[in-house]
Design a protein around this motif. Structure first.
Motif, PDB file in Angstrom:
ATOM      1  N   THR A  15       0.899  -1.215   0.044  1.00 20.99           N
ATOM      2  CA  THR A  15      -0.069   0.031   0.076  1.00 20.99           C
ATOM      3  C   THR A  15       0.936   1.271   0.144  1.00 20.99           C
ATOM      4  O   THR A  15       0.602   2.266  -0.697  1.00 20.99           O
ATOM      5  CB  THR A  15      -0.921  -0.006   1.270  1.00 20.99           C
ATOM      6  OG1 THR A  15      -1.829  -1.199   1.145  1.00 20.99           O
ATOM      7  CG2 THR A  15      -1.791   1.033   1.257  1.00 20.99           C
ATOM      8  N   ARG A  16       1.961   1.091   0.691  1.00 23.48           N
ATOM      9  CA  ARG A  16       2.769   2.279   0.760  1.00 23.48           C
ATOM     10  C   ARG A  16       3.510   2.584  -0.853  1.00 23.48           C
ATOM     11  O   ARG A  16       3.573   3.735  -0.925  1.00 23.48           O
ATOM     12  CB  ARG A  16       4.001   2.218   1.743  1.00 23.48           C
ATOM     13  CG  ARG A  16       3.450   2.272   3.246  1.00 23.48           C
ATOM     14  CD  ARG A  16       4.515   1.562   4.208  1.00 23.48           C
ATOM     15  NE  ARG A  16       5.796   2.390   4.292  1.00 23.48           N
ATOM     16  CZ  ARG A  16       6.823   1.795   4.664  1.00 23.48           C
ATOM     17  NH1 ARG A  16       6.892   0.698   5.202  1.00 23.48           N
ATOM     18  NH2 ARG A  16       8.309   2.544   4.463  1.00 23.48           N
ATOM     19  N   GLU A  19       0.800   4.260  -2.770  1.00 21.56           N
ATOM     20  CA  GLU A  19       0.657   5.548  -2.227  1.00 21.56           C
ATOM     21  C   GLU A  19       1.585   6.423  -2.630  1.00 21.56           C
ATOM     22  O   GLU A  19       1.320   7.758  -3.164  1.00 21.56           O
ATOM     23  CB  GLU A  19       0.600   5.735  -0.639  1.00 21.56           C
ATOM     24  CG  GLU A  19      -0.748   5.088  -0.051  1.00 21.56           C
ATOM     25  CD  GLU A  19      -0.719   5.068   1.542  1.00 21.56           C
ATOM     26  OE1 GLU A  19      -1.698   4.831   2.125  1.00 21.56           O
ATOM     27  OE2 GLU A  19       0.377   5.197   2.038  1.00 21.56           O
ATOM     28  N   ASP A  22       0.840   7.253  -6.287  1.00 23.45           N
ATOM     29  CA  ASP A  22      -0.459   8.281  -6.222  1.00 23.45           C
ATOM     30  C   ASP A  22       0.117   9.630  -6.144  1.00 23.45           C
ATOM     31  O   ASP A  22      -0.295  10.429  -6.823  1.00 23.45           O
ATOM     32  CB  ASP A  22      -1.316   7.804  -5.145  1.00 23.45           C
ATOM     33  CG  ASP A  22      -2.930   8.306  -5.260  1.00 23.45           C
ATOM     34  OD1 ASP A  22      -2.799   9.250  -6.213  1.00 23.45           O
ATOM     35  OD2 ASP A  22      -3.520   8.059  -4.370  1.00 23.45           O
ATOM     36  N   MET A  23       1.116   9.839  -4.939  1.00 26.00           N
ATOM     37  CA  MET A  23       1.424  11.163  -4.702  1.00 26.00           C
ATOM     38  C   MET A  23       2.218  11.650  -5.969  1.00 26.00           C
ATOM     39  O   MET A  23       2.078  12.602  -6.360  1.00 26.00           O
ATOM     40  CB  MET A  23       2.489  10.932  -3.662  1.00 26.00           C
ATOM     41  CG  MET A  23       1.985  10.668  -2.127  1.00 26.00           C
ATOM     42  SD  MET A  23       2.970  10.922  -1.086  1.00 26.00           S
ATOM     43  CE  MET A  23       1.953  10.246   0.264  1.00 26.00           C
ATOM     44  N   TYR A  36      -8.113   2.670  -4.662  1.00 27.21           N
ATOM     45  CA  TYR A  36      -7.545   1.660  -4.129  1.00 27.21           C
ATOM     46  C   TYR A  36      -8.533   0.417  -4.043  1.00 27.21           C
ATOM     47  O   TYR A  36      -9.545   0.541  -3.540  1.00 27.21           O
ATOM     48  CB  TYR A  36      -6.897   1.775  -2.741  1.00 27.21           C
ATOM     49  CG  TYR A  36      -5.802   2.910  -2.839  1.00 27.21           C
ATOM     50  CD1 TYR A  36      -4.124   2.562  -2.744  1.00 27.21           C
ATOM     51  CD2 TYR A  36      -5.917   4.280  -3.004  1.00 27.21           C
ATOM     52  CE1 TYR A  36      -3.231   3.452  -2.851  1.00 27.21           C
ATOM     53  CE2 TYR A  36      -5.093   5.178  -3.169  1.00 27.21           C
ATOM     54  CZ  TYR A  36      -3.735   4.811  -2.995  1.00 27.21           C
ATOM     55  OH  TYR A  36      -2.632   5.581  -3.144  1.00 27.21           O
ATOM     56  N   VAL A 246       8.002   7.609  -1.077  1.00 27.75           N
ATOM     57  CA  VAL A 246       7.218   8.937  -0.888  1.00 27.75           C
ATOM     58  C   VAL A 246       8.221  10.113  -1.218  1.00 27.75           C
ATOM     59  O   VAL A 246       9.238  10.072  -1.082  1.00 27.75           O
ATOM     60  CB  VAL A 246       6.510   9.208   0.432  1.00 27.75           C
ATOM     61  CG1 VAL A 246       5.509   8.149   0.741  1.00 27.75           C
ATOM     62  CG2 VAL A 246       7.495   8.980   1.499  1.00 27.75           C
ATOM     63  N   SER A 330       4.422   7.457   7.632  1.00 30.69           N
ATOM     64  CA  SER A 330       4.701   6.939   6.166  1.00 30.69           C
ATOM     65  C   SER A 330       6.092   7.562   5.865  1.00 30.69           C
ATOM     66  O   SER A 330       6.636   7.092   5.178  1.00 30.69           O
ATOM     67  CB  SER A 330       3.488   7.352   5.239  1.00 30.69           C
ATOM     68  OG  SER A 330       3.399   8.763   5.147  1.00 30.69           O
TER      69      SER A 330
END
Length: 449
Positions: A15-16, A19, A22-23, A36, A246, A330
């Motif tokens: 999931t990270r 994400e 996604d960012m 998701y 991230v 995160s």
């Protein structure tokens, strides 16, 4: 443009990674719509909890079973398919899991009508368990077990297809191998036509990933690309992007800046992490706190599912001068940069974050399977090693005593780190969508990406 991420629990790293992509997409295309799908959410919640708990139990209590499951051991899968009688340790594990979550049906050893169960999923799972554990007692037990496995797969694949067709995304990004496999079933039948990107979040390849229906594979390292090619995936479908992180990891602080930000002293510092469940964290903390010869500054990031949180909090209060406990976040770039060494569970995302910050990693709690690939990668590239808890104080002593070795490991880590991996994945997504002008959106030029 609409993008659907497909993940699976347990394992927050998948999931990270989603994400992080996604960012990067939101930065590149402010108007994009993303969604998701965790495939375990498609199951009855009680059944989903039982399966996830079983996974964690197997990795912690029966690592040899988990390794066979991960390796797709021939005899082990023949047992699961009912082709040969199950070993007693597998029977004991399945019966204990059934007793924990379905005590009302534990004594039943034959197929029962769904009215005796809380849901179709419960009926299917319990009948499968009973057919494996009582193969000789059930008429046509082998055929029943094989049929159940096919039925369960087809039902879950149909639920995934229904979600995809109702959401109508332009592209699918799978960050876990099982959703990728379930998509393949419908793509072959022409029921899902969107392009699929598979993002591998570890430093090895599991055979379940290998699908002709996946348009592009984004992988962590050239070694992983080579393994995919060896398993028959064309080279032009494989891109070495790194594991998505991230944005914070693209602009990390210096160690002095990180320590000043966190209010830490300038002394040998160790960060201990164990994923969302903080597996192995408490034991590692206690081992270092009990070390009479060293006074390392210990940092811990603990997940919300940590069973030992109360004990960790007590230790933090008792050892305020050298032990800092942080909640899960995160973005742990400041914690990693403040440390000299990272210790813990070698998940793919954790290793990638550690490498992006230029720190060596000591794996003290390896669950096998994909994490065994990660440990091998650490050792081969001289950016870390595996050590048992009893060895940890000595290993840290040797590392901190040998400044040249520590410096070399940090340099190697920096060279292997891929902090911009998420943007590299987005670039591959663009390459796919550029082949279809109707779905492609020009990126926002203000970001200069």
């Amino acid at each position: 443009m609409k993008c659907l991420f497909l993940t699976s629990s347990p394992g927050y790293g998948h999931t990270r990674a989603a994400e992080a992509i996604d960012m990067a997409l939101q930065c590149r295309y402010p108007g994009i719509e993303t969604e998701y799908l965790n495939i375990t959410s498609l199951l009855d919640s009680h059944v989903s909890n039982a399966i996830q708990d079983g996974y964690l139990r197997m990795t912690a209590e029966q690592p040899e079973l988990y390794q066979k499951l991960y390796d797709m051991d021939k005899n082990f899968y023949r047992q699961l398919a009912g082709k040969i009688p199950a070993d007693q340790n597998l029977i004991d594990f399945l019966e204990e899991q059934q007793r924990r979550f379905f005590p009302e049906v534990f004594e039943r050893s034959r197929f029962s009508l769904p009215v005796f169960y809380k849901s179709l999923d419960s009926a299917l799972l319990n009948t499968l368990i009973n057919s494996i554990c009582n193969r000789e007692k059930i008429p046509a037990g082998r055929l029943l077990t094989q049929g159940l496995l096919v039925l369960i797969f087809n039902i879950l694949a149909a639920r995934v297809r229904k979600f995809v067709n109702e959401y109508k995304p332009d592209i699918l990004i799978a960050t876990q191998m099982y959703p990728n496999a379930l998509l393949s079933h419908s793509i072959k039948k022409g029921l899902i036509k969107q392009p699929v990107i598979g993002v591998l979040t570890d430093y090895g390849v599991h055979g379940v990933w290998v699908r002709n229906t996946t348009d592009t594979y984004c992988v962590s390292h050239e070694d992983v690309a080579a393994e995919l090619r060896k398993q028959g995936i064309a080279a032009d479908r494989i891109k070495v992007t790194g594991i998505p992180l991230v944005p914070a990891f693209s602009n990390i602080p210096t160690q002095s800046q990180a320590r000043a930000h966190l209010g830490l002293d300038s002394c040998p510092t160790v960060l201990i992490t164990g994923g969302q469940c903080s597996i192995g964290v408490l034991n590692a903390v206690q081992k270092l706190l009990n070390d009479e010869y060293h006074n390392y500054q210990i940092l811990v990031t603990a997940g919300k599912h940590t069973a030992d949180m109360e004990t960790l909090q007590q230790l933090a209060r008792h050892h305020q001068h050298r032990f800092r406990l942080y909640g899960w976040c995160s973005d742990i770039s400041y914690l990693i940069c403040a440390a000299d060494v990272v210790v813990g569970k070698p998940g793919g995302l954790t290793l990638s974050e550690t490498l992006a910050c230029g720190r060596p990693f000591i794996a003290t709690c390896c669950l096998g399977g994909q994490e065994a690939h990660n440990v091998q990668f650490l050792q081969t590239n001289k950016v870390g090693l595996q050590a048992g808890l009893e060895q940890l104080p000595q290993v840290l002593d040797e590392l901190f005593s040998n400044t040249e070795l520590l410096r070399n490991m940090k340099r190697n880590a920096y060279q292997l780190g891929r902090p911009d991996a998420a943007m590299a994945v987005v670039a591959e997504l663009e390459n796919i969508l550029q082949q279809d002008d109707d779905r492609y959106i020009e990126p926002t030029s203000a970001f200069g990406l």
